[in-house]
Design an enzyme around this catalytic site. Structure first.
Site, PDB file in Angstrom:
ATOM      1  N   ASP A 193      42.516  32.423  47.684  1.00  0.00           N
ATOM      2  CA  ASP A 193      41.571  32.182  48.770  1.00  0.00           C
ATOM      3  C   ASP A 193      42.357  31.819  50.032  1.00  0.00           C
ATOM      4  O   ASP A 193      43.121  30.858  50.035  1.00  0.00           O
ATOM      5  CB  ASP A 193      40.635  31.037  48.380  1.00  0.00           C
ATOM      6  CG  ASP A 193      39.448  30.910  49.328  1.00  0.00           C
ATOM      7  OD1 ASP A 193      39.585  31.311  50.503  1.00  0.00           O
ATOM      8  OD2 ASP A 193      38.408  30.398  48.904  1.00  0.00           O
ATOM      9  N   GLU A 275      41.675  43.719  40.072  1.00  0.00           N
ATOM     10  CA  GLU A 275      40.442  44.113  40.744  1.00  0.00           C
ATOM     11  C   GLU A 275      40.560  43.968  42.259  1.00  0.00           C
ATOM     12  O   GLU A 275      40.114  44.824  43.019  1.00  0.00           O
ATOM     13  CB  GLU A 275      39.273  43.270  40.232  1.00  0.00           C
ATOM     14  CG  GLU A 275      38.817  43.587  38.819  1.00  0.00           C
ATOM     15  CD  GLU A 275      39.658  42.911  37.741  1.00  0.00           C
ATOM     16  OE1 GLU A 275      39.376  43.124  36.560  1.00  0.00           O
ATOM     17  OE2 GLU A 275      40.597  42.170  38.108  1.00  0.00           O
ATOM     18  N   GLU A 276      41.182  42.883  42.698  1.00  0.00           N
ATOM     19  CA  GLU A 276      41.300  42.638  44.131  1.00  0.00           C
ATOM     20  C   GLU A 276      42.230  43.651  44.789  1.00  0.00           C
ATOM     21  O   GLU A 276      41.962  44.132  45.896  1.00  0.00           O
ATOM     22  CB  GLU A 276      41.801  41.224  44.386  1.00  0.00           C
ATOM     23  CG  GLU A 276      41.646  40.738  45.810  1.00  0.00           C
ATOM     24  CD  GLU A 276      40.194  40.555  46.222  1.00  0.00           C
ATOM     25  OE1 GLU A 276      39.905  40.649  47.436  1.00  0.00           O
ATOM     26  OE2 GLU A 276      39.350  40.322  45.337  1.00  0.00           O
TER      27      GLU A 276
END
Length: 302
Positions: A193, A275-276
């Protein structure tokens, strides 16, 4: 008049059907399906400073890894052969044939774990650490389905995915509760993040304090892999591992040269298989990679 089931009811019914199929062991490899993400939706972020009512071991010695990696539990003959050693050292050894050596911090939906599992089938075990409960549940069900798909005496890959697992925990608070000093060979920090607002920077997964904890649980020569699509965050992580931000860290970490990264299959996997990373590729974004090696501990001045 009874209306159609809401999202929560659909999710609960779906999970019961998934658990029932895996528990009975019914169905062939084709019938055992991977979980669907749409039934595990959750907010993209979780506050690492909140009290999430997490259960965690008081120390690494109290961590029970047997339920995470049942294929790596010592059998009776192995335990008996260890009895003399245990009596000599005076402390019981954990009933595992191996220690966890790789940690994927903030593992998300587990793409990195699944991709790395065949790369290290025996020599290493992998532990994903994730704070969001629904995401953790998805990875648990995903691993269970993959193990079921690859089980059976006639399956040549019957041991595949036995070396990966996931834990719902807050690694910013409890990392040393799980791993002993110098236990880990690799740590992955993939697309963390960014916490763009300056007042939120204290929640970033890389800092002078956290880097010292990473150094504590990483063995000399071990590696920390970082990747992000945010150039500013990439600079932040690099400065902190290089020790430029707080004047600390130069004694702990050194950056791995680009030539070595090009030969490292882990760099390719985290850049392409998660996935990212796939989402960044679809959107035409850039990926910034940096890897840091744990230095040998400096000698204390005489």
């Amino acid at each position: 008049m009874v209306g159609p089931p809401n999202k929560r009811q659909k999710r609960e019914e779906y999970k019961k059907s998934q658990q029932g199929g895996l528990a009975t062991g019914s169905g062939t490899e084709q019938q055992i399906k991977l979980p669907k993400k749409k039934f595990y939706r959750q907010r993209a972020h979780a506050n690492p400073f909140s009290d999430h009512a997490l259960a965690y071991p008081a120390s690494p010695a109290e961590m029970d890894w047997t339920r995470h990696f049942p294929a790596f539990v010592r059998n009776a003959s192995q335990s008996q052969s260890q009895s003399q050693t245990q009596s000599e050292i005076g402390t019981p050894r954990p009933p595992m044939t191996r220690d966890v050596e790789i940690a994927d911090i903030g593992c998300g939906f587990g793409g990195l774990l699944v991709a790395l599992a065949p790369l290290f089938p025996e020599t290493l075990m992998l532990a994903g650490m994730e704070l969001r409960i629904q995401v953790t549940n998805y990875v648990i069900d995903r691993i269970a389905a993959l193990r079921a798909q690859n089980s059976g005496a006639q399956n040549q890959n019957s041991g595949l995915y036995q070396n990966i697992s996931v834990i719902r925990t807050n690694s910013m608070k409890f990392l040393p509760n799980y791993f002993t000093r110098g236990q880990l060979a690799k740590i992955f920090l993939c697309f963390p993040d960014p916490h763009f607002k300056q007042r939120k920077h204290k929640a970033r997964i890389v800092s002078a304090q956290l880097n010292a904890e990473y150094a504590y649980v990483t063995r000399p020569g071990g590696l920390v892999y970082t990747i992000t699509d945010v150039e500013e965050l990439h600079g932040w992580m690099t400065r902190h591992f290089d020790g430029e931000e707080a004047g600390e860290g130069r004694e702990l970490w050194e950056r791995v040269a680009q030539e070595e990264l090009e030969r490292d299959p882990c760099v390719r996997i985290m850049s392409e298989e998660t996935e990212e990373s796939k989402k960044v590729t679809r959107n035409g974004g850039r990926k910034f990679v940096a890897v840091f090696r744990r230095k040998e501990d400096p000698e204390w001045p005489g």
